[in-house]
Design a protein around this motif. Structure first.
Motif, short mmCIF file in Angstrom:
data_model
loop_
_atom_site.label_atom_id
_atom_site.label_comp_id
_atom_site.label_asym_id
_atom_site.label_seq_id
_atom_site.Cartn_x
_atom_site.Cartn_y
_atom_site.Cartn_z
N SER A 66 -4.83 0.72 -7.99
CA SER A 66 -5.39 0.32 -9.02
C SER A 66 -4.80 0.47 -10.41
N SER A 67 -3.90 1.19 -10.38
CA SER A 67 -3.03 1.46 -11.72
C SER A 67 -1.99 0.27 -12.06
N SER A 68 -1.99 -0.28 -13.08
CA SER A 68 -1.19 -1.42 -13.21
C SER A 68 0.23 -0.95 -13.41
N PRO A 69 1.52 -1.54 -13.29
CA PRO A 69 2.61 -1.09 -13.63
C PRO A 69 3.08 -1.45 -15.09
N LEU A 70 4.09 -1.22 -15.72
CA LEU A 70 4.33 -1.53 -17.02
C LEU A 70 6.05 -1.56 -17.12
N SER A 106 2.39 4.36 -11.86
CA SER A 106 1.83 5.49 -11.48
C SER A 106 0.81 5.40 -10.23
N PHE A 107 0.98 6.10 -9.37
CA PHE A 107 0.33 6.01 -8.09
C PHE A 107 -0.71 7.37 -8.02
N GLY A 108 -0.90 7.84 -9.29
CA GLY A 108 -1.69 9.12 -9.32
C GLY A 108 -1.26 10.28 -8.47
N SER A 109 -2.02 10.63 -7.60
CA SER A 109 -1.82 11.82 -6.83
C SER A 109 -0.44 11.73 -6.12
N ARG A 110 -0.01 10.24 -5.81
CA ARG A 110 1.47 10.07 -4.92
C ARG A 110 2.39 9.81 -6.19
N GLU A 136 -8.54 6.78 -8.05
CA GLU A 136 -7.98 6.76 -9.07
C GLU A 136 -7.83 5.31 -9.62
N GLY A 137 -7.53 5.46 -11.05
CA GLY A 137 -7.20 3.93 -11.38
C GLY A 137 -6.61 3.85 -12.94
N TRP A 162 -11.37 6.76 -15.92
CA TRP A 162 -10.26 5.75 -15.31
C TRP A 162 -9.85 4.84 -16.55
N SER A 163 -9.55 5.27 -17.74
CA SER A 163 -9.48 4.65 -18.92
C SER A 163 -7.94 4.85 -19.06
#
Length: 447
Positions: free
Chosen positions: A155-159, A168-172, A200-201, A245-246
């Motif tokens: 759910s996290s966008s690349p940049l 970011s894959f958060g916990s990964r 996560e997001g 999640w912001s």
């Protein structure tokens, strides 16, 4: 000077407004493509330049840099972990589980613990025809939480900052790649324990050689600044926050660069270079998700779960300004929960909670321009609206995108239905719209 040659500059590099959507919410984080003129009508058989299947699951926004489109995804494999156990049930937030009140997210969190490995990857596609150029698996793990039934593990966008890709894959972990898909560095920040196992997001933000990563969860929350070239930690600040999640907004003001973060306890501004707290302001509702936007010398923050709050805060603020006259304006009658607002020509457009109800306000004064108006053919919204060429594009979860005429009255220009559900926010570059649906990525453009 030809408009097509104009660039949005930062202290490091330039975005070409006709070729780049380098991060979540676009070049200036407002959701607006200022020099684009994409189609206002499409369907599965009209104005589709290409449509390709994307493996795995993900609700993150695709980003576009020059001739490539980059997508983050999580692909479930056949490999099964041994000894996976069922997580402890949680009784917190029963209203959210049963559909919620005042814009509750609904759905479920805290289901059966995953047992299969997922490959967490970035895929690069040719912008012209959708051909896959490469895919890079940056981590392969069994997720430790089930996640919300409407969330995904990507759910996290690349940049990008024009020099490298970040995801970011958060916990990964947080990962940095070059434009050929080679991993340059990775950073493990720990394991998130999210509220109700909703997942996560938050996406990182990058500016002037610094990658900023929020890490708000049910454990010890913090925000960290990493050297974008090496991944080395430059600063870390603890945060008195539960899961959020912001995504942060990074913006320059009066010779100083601020990192603006939303939160349930406080909206906070940090110095990009040192991590020092510049100002903070209470008063937001819970479960903050929308990204802050800047208008002139103010930053506007919103939350819309179990209450509504919109605050416009001057970037000149210092210290704790909660309940003070420093705040430019406040409104509390309607605000978005999951989607972020779009800011177009001084006008804010957003939905009430996750519902198909549009509201528009003057960004300078907060004055109501378009009161709560039911959107035809759109019942629920997760994707954030985008804007271009005097039009607002608002995509519902059922795959229908309404195109509205920008202005002080509510006017529907077109209603465009695709065959799949859509939770990911659109990206607009040049005269193209990129929409990530549940299974496919669309490039929408006139022939």
């Amino acid at each position: 000077m030809c408009l097509a040659s104009l660039f949005v500059t930062t202290s490091v590099f330039a975005y070409d407004l006709n070729t780049d959507w380098p991060q979540w919410r676009g070049p200036d984080m407002s959701g607006t493509a200022r020099q684009s003129n994409p189609p206002t009508t499409w369907s599965e058989t009209e104005n589709i330049r290409w449509k390709i299947e994307v493996p795995g699951v993900g609700s993150s926004t695709p980003i576009i840099w020059k001739d490539r489109v980059y997508v983050a995804t999580a692909v479930k494999t056949d490999r099964v972990a041994e000894g996976a156990t069922q997580p402890e049930a949680t009784t917190e937030e029963p209203a959210a589980r049963s559909g919620g009140r005042r814009g509750g997210r609904g759905g479920r969190g805290g289901g059966a613990q995953p047992k299969n490995f997922y490959d967490f990857m970035v895929i690069a596609y040719n912008r012209a025809n959708g051909d896959e150029m490469w895919r890079s698996t940056v981590a392969s793990q069994v997720p430790h939480e089930a996640g919300h039934n409407t969330n995904t593990y990507a759910s996290s966008s690349p940049l990008t900052d024009g020099e490298r890709l970040y995801v970011s894959f958060g916990s990964r972990g947080v990962h940095c790649l070059d434009f050929a898909g080679k991993k340059l560095w990775e950073k493990n920040l720990g394991v998130m324990q999210t509220r109700n196992q909703f997942g996560e997001g938050s996406s990182p933000a990058v500016h002037d050689g610094m990658l900023v990563v929020p890490f708000d969860h049910e454990g010890e929350s913090f925000i960290v600044g990493l050297n974008a070239e090496t991944g080395d930690e430059k600063w870390r600040q603890p945060r008195d926050e539960r899961t959020t999640w912001s995504t942060p907004l990074i913006t320059e003001f009066d010779g100083r660069t601020q990192v603006i973060t939303n939160g349930t306890t406080r909206v906070r501004s940090y110095d990009l270079v040192t991590g020092e707290l510049i100002w903070e302001c209470g008063g937001q509702a819970s479960n903050p998700i929308p990204t802050p936007v800047r208008f002139e010398d103010n930053v506007i923050v919103m939350t819309g779960y179990r209450g509504y709050a919109i605050y416009s805060i001057p970037l000149s603020a210092k210290g704790d300004i909660t309940d003070s006259d420093t705040i430019t304006w406040i409104e509390e009658d309607a605000a978005p929960y999951v989607p972020s607002p779009v800011l177009y020509n001084g006008q804010l457009y957003f939905v009430k909670a996750n519902n198909g109800v549009l509201v528009s306000r003057n960004a300078k004064t907060g004055e109501l321009i378009i009161g709560q108006t039911r959107l035809p053919d759109v019942a629920s919204v997760y994707a954030s609206p985008v804007a271009a060429a005097d039009h607002i594009y608002l995509t519902g979860r059922d795959g229908n995108t309404l195109v509205l005429k920008h202005g002080d009255t509510f006017e529907v220009v077109a209603s465009n239905q695709l065959d799949e559900k859509i939770d990911a926010s659109a990206a607009i570059v040049g005269n193209e719209i990129f929409l990530r649906a549940k299974e496919h990525l669309y490039c929408i453009a006139k022939p």
